[in-house]
Scaffold this active site. Sequence first.
Site, mmCIF file in Angstrom:
data_model
loop_
_atom_site.group_PDB
_atom_site.id
_atom_site.type_symbol
_atom_site.label_atom_id
_atom_site.label_comp_id
_atom_site.label_asym_id
_atom_site.label_seq_id
_atom_site.Cartn_x
_atom_site.Cartn_y
_atom_site.Cartn_z
ATOM 1 N N HIS A 1 -32.370 -10.526 3.064
ATOM 2 C CA HIS A 1 -31.238 -11.029 4.551
ATOM 3 C C HIS A 1 -32.609 -12.266 4.880
ATOM 4 O O HIS A 1 -32.978 -12.033 5.688
ATOM 5 C CB HIS A 1 -30.724 -10.073 5.802
ATOM 6 C CG HIS A 1 -29.659 -10.492 5.985
ATOM 7 N ND1 HIS A 1 -28.680 -11.478 5.519
ATOM 8 C CD2 HIS A 1 -29.552 -11.400 7.476
ATOM 9 C CE1 HIS A 1 -27.843 -11.885 6.341
ATOM 10 N NE2 HIS A 1 -28.290 -12.057 7.796
ATOM 11 N N ASP B 1 -30.290 -8.539 -0.426
ATOM 12 C CA ASP B 1 -29.208 -8.162 1.178
ATOM 13 C C ASP B 1 -29.340 -6.915 1.230
ATOM 14 O O ASP B 1 -28.501 -5.769 0.701
ATOM 15 C CB ASP B 1 -28.725 -8.626 1.464
ATOM 16 C CG ASP B 1 -28.145 -9.089 2.687
ATOM 17 O OD1 ASP B 1 -28.320 -8.693 3.303
ATOM 18 O OD2 ASP B 1 -27.844 -10.003 3.802
ATOM 19 N N SER C 1 -26.702 -16.294 8.652
ATOM 20 C CA SER C 1 -25.651 -14.375 9.133
ATOM 21 C C SER C 1 -24.830 -15.268 9.914
ATOM 22 O O SER C 1 -24.044 -15.670 9.426
ATOM 23 C CB SER C 1 -26.235 -13.485 9.318
ATOM 24 O OG SER C 1 -26.073 -12.316 9.447
ATOM 25 N N GLN C 2 -24.313 -14.195 11.120
ATOM 26 C CA GLN C 2 -23.153 -14.447 11.378
ATOM 27 C C GLN C 2 -23.010 -15.474 11.535
ATOM 28 O O GLN C 2 -21.763 -16.531 12.102
ATOM 29 C CB GLN C 2 -22.518 -13.486 12.526
ATOM 30 C CG GLN C 2 -23.417 -13.626 13.537
ATOM 31 C CD GLN C 2 -23.166 -12.252 15.034
ATOM 32 O OE1 GLN C 2 -22.596 -11.481 14.794
ATOM 33 N NE2 GLN C 2 -23.415 -12.812 16.105
ATOM 34 N N MET D 1 -27.233 -12.196 14.347
ATOM 35 C CA MET D 1 -27.470 -11.644 15.826
ATOM 36 C C MET D 1 -28.225 -10.677 15.792
ATOM 37 O O MET D 1 -28.858 -11.210 15.164
ATOM 38 C CB MET D 1 -26.096 -10.329 14.750
ATOM 39 C CG MET D 1 -26.565 -8.602 15.810
ATOM 40 S SD MET D 1 -25.286 -7.387 14.321
ATOM 41 C CE MET D 1 -27.237 -7.221 13.200
#
Length: 300
Positions: A277, A221, A101-102, A27
């Site tokens: 993260h 994270d 991530s996403q 993102m």
Amino acid sequence: MNRWLFLLFSIKLISADPTPVVLWHGMGDTCCMPYSLGLVKYFLEKQIPDVYVNSIRVGNSTIADLENSYFMNPNKQVQYVCDMLARDPNLQGGFNAIGFSQGSQFLRAVVQRCAHKLPPIKNLITLGGQHQGVYGLPHCGAIRHRSCDYVRKLLNYAAYYDWVQSSLVQATYWHDPLDEKTYKQKSEFLADINNEREINQTYIDNLNRLENLVLVKFDKDTIVQPRETEWFGFYAPGQAKKLLRLQETELYLQDRLGLKKMDEAGKLKFLSYPGNHLAFSQEWFISKIIKPYLIGTTEV
Ligand SMILES: *[C@@H]1O[C@H](CO)[C@@H](O)[C@H](O)[C@H]1NC(C)=O
Ligand SMILES: *[C@@H]1O[C@H](CO)[C@@H](O)[C@H](O)[C@H]1NC(C)=O
């Protein structure tokens, strides 16, 4: 990501006919920014001579790619990427894929929906993915784009409104453990790819075509909540405190996605990194990801 810069000159790994690598960013990021995935691509090309790396760009420009990471429905993004990968002549012998991530759950959806129409996808590596969704987006972290704060506010009160589902990417993997029923009905993306509404056997068969599904969790994270989603765990239904490991969830116990079968076959790999993260070190990436999964040698 700055630390990537320091080790670019480090040991090169040898591989005769390297398997191509596909990357999908997260993102507020893009395919190609020189301090994020552009650098990862460059790093992989240095470490694995002659490797072909396709860092996915969704849209016709880098700006469109960034905006699409917030606003283009993931079902459309996944279809777009399936078509793009099918057309890429450099991937025809098969490839490995890494989601950031996403981009993790989006690449998993590419595997589940399209693997039967694509060249073999060997390993899917997900870094800080949200496989069971998120319930909270505590910090925008390094993502300084103003959309991130807007997204955080909207999710907290309107994630399951139809207009939000259809126009805001992060709403489609918003998972409210206090209201599992609404999540299952309304989540346009995640509930579908996790076979929560009905069981799509194609998803199971395609996922099981992978040699390995490598799930990387970041133990510190501060962006993804709960962190266990990175390993396919989540809150026990009905509350938001007690966490279940994947192996304790209904998804696994009923084997709705074939994960139990894959786990028993040794295809699920659970790795963790003691940092925030995506803040992994290059040494870690070389020894835990590149060597075992991208060049297929386990020697250290
Ligand atoms: C990219 O450009 C082409 C040609 O102009 C257009 O047909 C297509 O819809 C665009 N793709 C996206 C995702 O905007
Ligand atoms: C299951 O997934 C495949 C691949 O995306 C799709 O073509 C098919 O229509 C789906 N089946 C159902 C019943 O939704």
